[in-house]
Design an enzyme around this catalytic site. Sequence first.
Site, PDB file in Angstrom:
ATOM      1  N   ASP A 453      -2.450   3.738   1.540  1.00  0.00           N
ATOM      2  CA  ASP A 453      -2.105   2.729   0.489  1.00  0.00           C
ATOM      3  C   ASP A 453      -0.381   2.774   0.249  1.00  0.00           C
ATOM      4  O   ASP A 453       0.620   1.135   0.456  1.00  0.00           O
ATOM      5  CB  ASP A 453      -3.161   2.988  -0.589  1.00  0.00           C
ATOM      6  CG  ASP A 453      -4.660   3.202  -0.972  1.00  0.00           C
ATOM      7  OD1 ASP A 453      -4.803   1.657  -0.151  1.00  0.00           O
ATOM      8  OD2 ASP A 453      -4.985   4.638  -1.583  1.00  0.00           O
ATOM      9  N   GLN A 454       0.191   4.528   0.502  1.00  0.00           N
ATOM     10  CA  GLN A 454       1.735   4.159   0.516  1.00  0.00           C
ATOM     11  C   GLN A 454       2.210   3.586   1.400  1.00  0.00           C
ATOM     12  O   GLN A 454       3.335   2.274   1.858  1.00  0.00           O
ATOM     13  CB  GLN A 454       1.920   5.464   0.509  1.00  0.00           C
ATOM     14  CG  GLN A 454       3.111   5.509   0.305  1.00  0.00           C
ATOM     15  CD  GLN A 454       4.414   4.792  -1.187  1.00  0.00           C
ATOM     16  OE1 GLN A 454       4.069   5.069  -1.980  1.00  0.00           O
ATOM     17  NE2 GLN A 454       5.051   3.511  -0.949  1.00  0.00           N
TER      18      GLN A 454
END
Length: 653
Positions: A453-454
């Site tokens: 996600d990052q």
Amino acid sequence: MPQLGRAHIQALAVALPLLDVARLQAWGRLLASRLPAGGRLLVAGNGGSAAEAQHLTSELVGRFRAERVPMSAIALHADSSSVTAIANDYGAQEVFARQVRAHGRPGDVLLLISTSGASPNVLAAAQAGRELGLTVWALTGPAPNPLAEASDQAVCVDAEQTATVQECHLVVVHLLCAAIDAHLAGPAASNDEQLDGMRRLVVVGDVLLDRDITGTADRLSPEAPVPVIADTQAIDRPGGAGLAAVLAAREPGWRVTLVCGLGQDTAGARVRTLLDQAGVEVVDLAAAGTTPVKTRIRVADRTLLRFDTATTPLRLGPLADIARARLDEAAAVLVCDYGRGIGAHDELRQALTDAARRCPLVWDPHPKGAEPVLGTALAVPNADEARALTGDSGPRELGDDVGRGVRLLAAWPVKQVAVTQGRNGAVLIAGPDSHPLVVPGRPAAGDTCGAGDQLAVTAAVMLGAGRLPSHAVATAVEAATSYVQAGGPASLYVPQSDGPSAPLELAARVRARGGKVVGAGGCFDLLHAGHLSLLHQARRLGDVLVVCINSDDSVRRLKGHDRPVVGERERAALLEALDCVDGVLVFGEETPEKVLAELRPDIWVKGGDYAGQRITEADFVESWGGEVVVVPYLDGHSTTNRIDQLTQQAGPR
């Protein structure tokens, strides 16, 4: 004759107010961010449109009004030798397309000008640009027309006469140049976000509630050979696209809207509260259903067990007007598809397709989810997802990941695919015949939950800020690595710092999740192989290594007025650049007791040249339960001896 002149002016007066000035402003904003950062504008047209193309490029390479940096802009018709050679060897239809393939790079912009919107050589250029991952814009006469349909975005002049269209195109050139100058000078004040310099990122996707139950395990149950977890504490956080939105909300300069579905239950209310606390605007499309909960049982930074609830997808309602409005104003869009249905929402997919024509859209796919929408700038499957999506169960080697990325690029309506490879980094594929861009990762121990996600968030905001895809992916890999190194999702609950306290905060996070903090100290002047051997061995003893180094004044008091050879800032920078070093602290005393009291390492490491001696700070370290150890010393390596050798070789001056 006067009547004809008045009719001509009247036609122009009717057409000019209909120009899509808002879209031209958006084009100017994108060019103002992308061209100074190394991007390129290619412009092509025939006849009078060729003159407009050359007019635009001259204003950008030179200047329009204000003095500014020169920007790379090429009129493809202006190189007469290339045009005539290509026409002779490949035919007139290829005169622009072949130059696009020669000059264009993913992330560049191709602007095609055609009054009819039907010129074959311009249409061929549009196809070549889309295939290469360029952003393709069209400036045409009345819509609909083939060129507008073949481009990502179009400004179409609604006028009957070719002359009127061409004169409006000249105005468009000046409006575009003015918009670029205005955005380079500072954010326009057209709305609240532009006034405060903020951009909007819209995150779309499936949301979960993530719950971590952490504790200690030092015995087995008498009932069965299973560990007994004691001293437990529970931490909740948004999961799935919710975690991506929370990570995005920490990006400076961005407002975040999350379009999702939240169950009408306690878990959904908990997620909503956490998102509100993180400053994320939530647009909830759920009509019925429950929120899935993912629970991990963790001990000593390891997951022992995970159990999930609520596997049935939510029932989603119609797309809210506020969601359409946020997508219309977005500078970037990120879709986090966790295979629970939101990526297949028909109305939302159409809105995402429209958004992808205006701004970069990044798609983080799932094997059970929907395929990316038309115009997606970048898809970011991880290696396992790429294997599942292609049905290829072969090895996870670099060449195999590239092959899967090429197949996904051919199967999906996306411009580029980046296959992420965990700690090995990522590989970016722009076309079947182009060389892949390999972005190596660096080792990082820690909780990897949310690292993907990052990476996706960073790629989206970088593209939204006008960076090239290669830059965006490289920055995203580094951001994901730093996220893992900082403790993964645990880092969400610790204030971030880049100052002197950052290594202490890192140590505290590692210790809080049951990890071991290792410390090593010394001058580390004139870094050599002996130092590297010590540090690599020290790092293998725990979960984080913080190196404590003497300040320049401290080294002078210990070693003499001619030391250190290398100043403290450079020594710290060199150590921080090593993969085995997680942080550096500088202390000004002769002994490191003060900094040790703050760091409180579980293990304090010295080189083997201390063997047989009681280390001065041993009692101090052992007072809080720490341990002092000696690691093997690499023989023949000493900073003092090396300086003496260099001095002797230099001889008298």
